[in-house]
Design a protein around this motif. Structure first.
Motif, PDB file in Angstrom:
ATOM      1  N   GLN A 169      72.205  70.330 -43.156  1.00 63.29           N
ATOM      2  CA  GLN A 169      72.648  69.872 -42.785  1.00 63.29           C
ATOM      3  C   GLN A 169      73.366  68.575 -41.696  1.00 63.29           C
ATOM      4  O   GLN A 169      73.865  68.463 -41.201  1.00 63.29           O
ATOM      5  N   HIS A 170      71.697  67.937 -41.759  1.00 64.21           N
ATOM      6  CA  HIS A 170      71.082  66.489 -41.071  1.00 64.21           C
ATOM      7  C   HIS A 170      72.938  65.651 -41.785  1.00 64.21           C
ATOM      8  O   HIS A 170      73.844  64.969 -41.319  1.00 64.21           O
ATOM      9  N   TYR A 171      73.146  65.806 -43.146  1.00 61.13           N
ATOM     10  CA  TYR A 171      73.960  65.034 -44.317  1.00 61.13           C
ATOM     11  C   TYR A 171      75.342  66.379 -43.898  1.00 61.13           C
ATOM     12  O   TYR A 171      76.043  65.897 -45.438  1.00 61.13           O
ATOM     13  N   ARG A 172      75.847  67.338 -43.731  1.00 64.62           N
ATOM     14  CA  ARG A 172      76.754  67.992 -43.752  1.00 64.62           C
ATOM     15  C   ARG A 172      78.145  67.237 -44.124  1.00 64.62           C
ATOM     16  O   ARG A 172      79.401  68.279 -44.405  1.00 64.62           O
ATOM     17  N   GLU A 173      78.431  66.301 -43.398  1.00 62.64           N
ATOM     18  CA  GLU A 173      79.803  65.677 -44.000  1.00 62.64           C
ATOM     19  C   GLU A 173      79.353  65.485 -45.237  1.00 62.64           C
ATOM     20  O   GLU A 173      81.002  65.274 -45.916  1.00 62.64           O
ATOM     21  N   LEU A 174      78.564  64.838 -45.991  1.00 57.57           N
ATOM     22  CA  LEU A 174      77.864  64.385 -47.121  1.00 57.57           C
ATOM     23  C   LEU A 174      78.567  64.970 -48.223  1.00 57.57           C
ATOM     24  O   LEU A 174      78.359  64.738 -49.124  1.00 57.57           O
ATOM     25  N   LEU A 202      71.347  61.573 -53.221  1.00 55.54           N
ATOM     26  CA  LEU A 202      70.834  61.292 -51.771  1.00 55.54           C
ATOM     27  C   LEU A 202      69.756  62.655 -51.624  1.00 55.54           C
ATOM     28  O   LEU A 202      68.669  62.338 -50.437  1.00 55.54           O
ATOM     29  N   VAL A 203      69.754  63.971 -52.014  1.00 57.12           N
ATOM     30  CA  VAL A 203      68.799  64.306 -51.631  1.00 57.12           C
ATOM     31  C   VAL A 203      67.809  64.321 -52.302  1.00 57.12           C
ATOM     32  O   VAL A 203      66.294  64.823 -51.735  1.00 57.12           O
ATOM     33  N   ASP A 204      67.577  63.955 -53.362  1.00 56.83           N
ATOM     34  CA  ASP A 204      66.657  63.689 -54.564  1.00 56.83           C
ATOM     35  C   ASP A 204      65.756  62.704 -53.474  1.00 56.83           C
ATOM     36  O   ASP A 204      64.769  62.414 -53.791  1.00 56.83           O
ATOM     37  N   HIS A 208      67.201  55.715 -41.529  1.00 53.42           N
ATOM     38  CA  HIS A 208      67.700  56.333 -39.976  1.00 53.42           C
ATOM     39  C   HIS A 208      68.483  56.028 -39.225  1.00 53.42           C
ATOM     40  O   HIS A 208      67.820  56.303 -38.671  1.00 53.42           O
ATOM     41  N   ALA A 209      69.649  56.079 -39.065  1.00 53.55           N
ATOM     42  CA  ALA A 209      70.246  55.828 -37.023  1.00 53.55           C
ATOM     43  C   ALA A 209      71.472  56.549 -36.924  1.00 53.55           C
ATOM     44  O   ALA A 209      72.191  56.769 -37.478  1.00 53.55           O
ATOM     45  N   SER A 210      71.182  57.440 -35.896  1.00 47.62           N
ATOM     46  CA  SER A 210      72.349  58.249 -36.141  1.00 47.62           C
ATOM     47  C   SER A 210      73.582  57.874 -34.949  1.00 47.62           C
ATOM     48  O   SER A 210      73.342  55.805 -34.453  1.00 47.62           O
ATOM     49  N   ARG A 218      72.787  66.018 -31.516  1.00 49.44           N
ATOM     50  CA  ARG A 218      72.685  67.167 -33.215  1.00 49.44           C
ATOM     51  C   ARG A 218      71.896  67.530 -34.279  1.00 49.44           C
ATOM     52  O   ARG A 218      71.034  68.629 -34.235  1.00 49.44           O
ATOM     53  N   GLU A 219      71.742  66.164 -34.134  1.00 46.07           N
ATOM     54  CA  GLU A 219      70.159  65.573 -35.097  1.00 46.07           C
ATOM     55  C   GLU A 219      69.096  66.349 -34.567  1.00 46.07           C
ATOM     56  O   GLU A 219      67.904  66.219 -35.289  1.00 46.07           O
ATOM     57  N   ILE A 220      69.092  65.866 -33.124  1.00 49.91           N
ATOM     58  CA  ILE A 220      67.949  65.673 -32.707  1.00 49.91           C
ATOM     59  C   ILE A 220      67.301  67.027 -32.903  1.00 49.91           C
ATOM     60  O   ILE A 220      66.108  67.465 -33.021  1.00 49.91           O
ATOM     61  N   LYS A 221      68.247  67.530 -32.208  1.00 45.83           N
ATOM     62  CA  LYS A 221      68.142  69.233 -32.364  1.00 45.83           C
ATOM     63  C   LYS A 221      67.727  70.074 -33.721  1.00 45.83           C
ATOM     64  O   LYS A 221      66.724  70.966 -34.256  1.00 45.83           O
TER      65      LYS A 221
END
Ligand code: UDP
Length: 162
Positions: free
Chosen positions: A58-63, A72-74, A126-128, A136-139
């Motif tokens: 969800q955090h990296y939904r665009e990627l 990246l997930v690893d 990471h920074a938004s 979105r990310e804070i939620k």
């Protein structure tokens, strides 16, 4: 009153900053927090957690479709992450500038990535990247009750209120 005014004019924002697993392993948590404290931002949320695949998708939904996404997930699940919410004037754009470009090779000295990292796949923090993205990310990373509203006593020194 001034603080309320700033809130209404949209100047005071919140952003998600996270020390990634390489930053935690390399013991950079303290100095990254210190940079935000020194600048004058207010810490309103902080926790250490092991990120899950679900949270990251969800955090990296665009990627998720990118070829580097499995790596990246690893990387992001290789150890604990320290997630923070910082509040302050223009904090979203300012933190991006403090963190530096995604690729540390392009990050100027003085930025977190430019000072502490070498490779895009191990870029420490990471920074938004926008106000909407930050919300979105804070939620995603924090429950409402984990974020504290508190008064920072040096506010009159770091903000010109007129
Ligand atoms: N990333 C990567 N390879 C790339 C691009 C990005 O490993 O070619 C990783 C890197 O850790 C980056 C994260 O994916 O921080 C998210 O990428 P984004 O473009 O959102 O950059 P950021 O907002 O983190 O600067």
């Amino acid at each position: 009153i001034g603080y309320l005014l700033l809130s209404f004019t949209g100047g005071v924002e919140r952003t998600l900053v996270a020390v990634k697993p390489d930053g935690v392993q390399r013991r950079y948590v303290g100095q990254i927090i210190q940079r935000f404290e020194k600048r004058g931002f207010k810490l309103v949320g902080l926790k250490m957690l092991q990120a899950s695949d679900g949270l990251l998708s969800q955090h990296y939904r665009e990627l998720v479709k990118k070829p580097f996404y499995p790596n990246l997930v690893d990387y992001m699940t290789s150890g604990p992450v320290v997630a923070m919410v910082w509040e302050g004037l223009n904090v979203v754009q300012s933190s991006r500038r403090m963190v530096g470009p995604t690729n540390p090779a392009e990050a100027p000295a003085g930025t977190v990535r430019g000072d502490l990292s070498l490779h895009v796949s191990r870029n420490v923090v990471h920074a938004s990247d926008s106000v909407e993205g930050a919300e979105r990310e804070i939620k995603l990373w924090f429950e409402g009750k984990e974020l504290l509203n508190w008064e920072c006593y040096d506010h009159s020194l770091t903000y010109k209120e007129d």
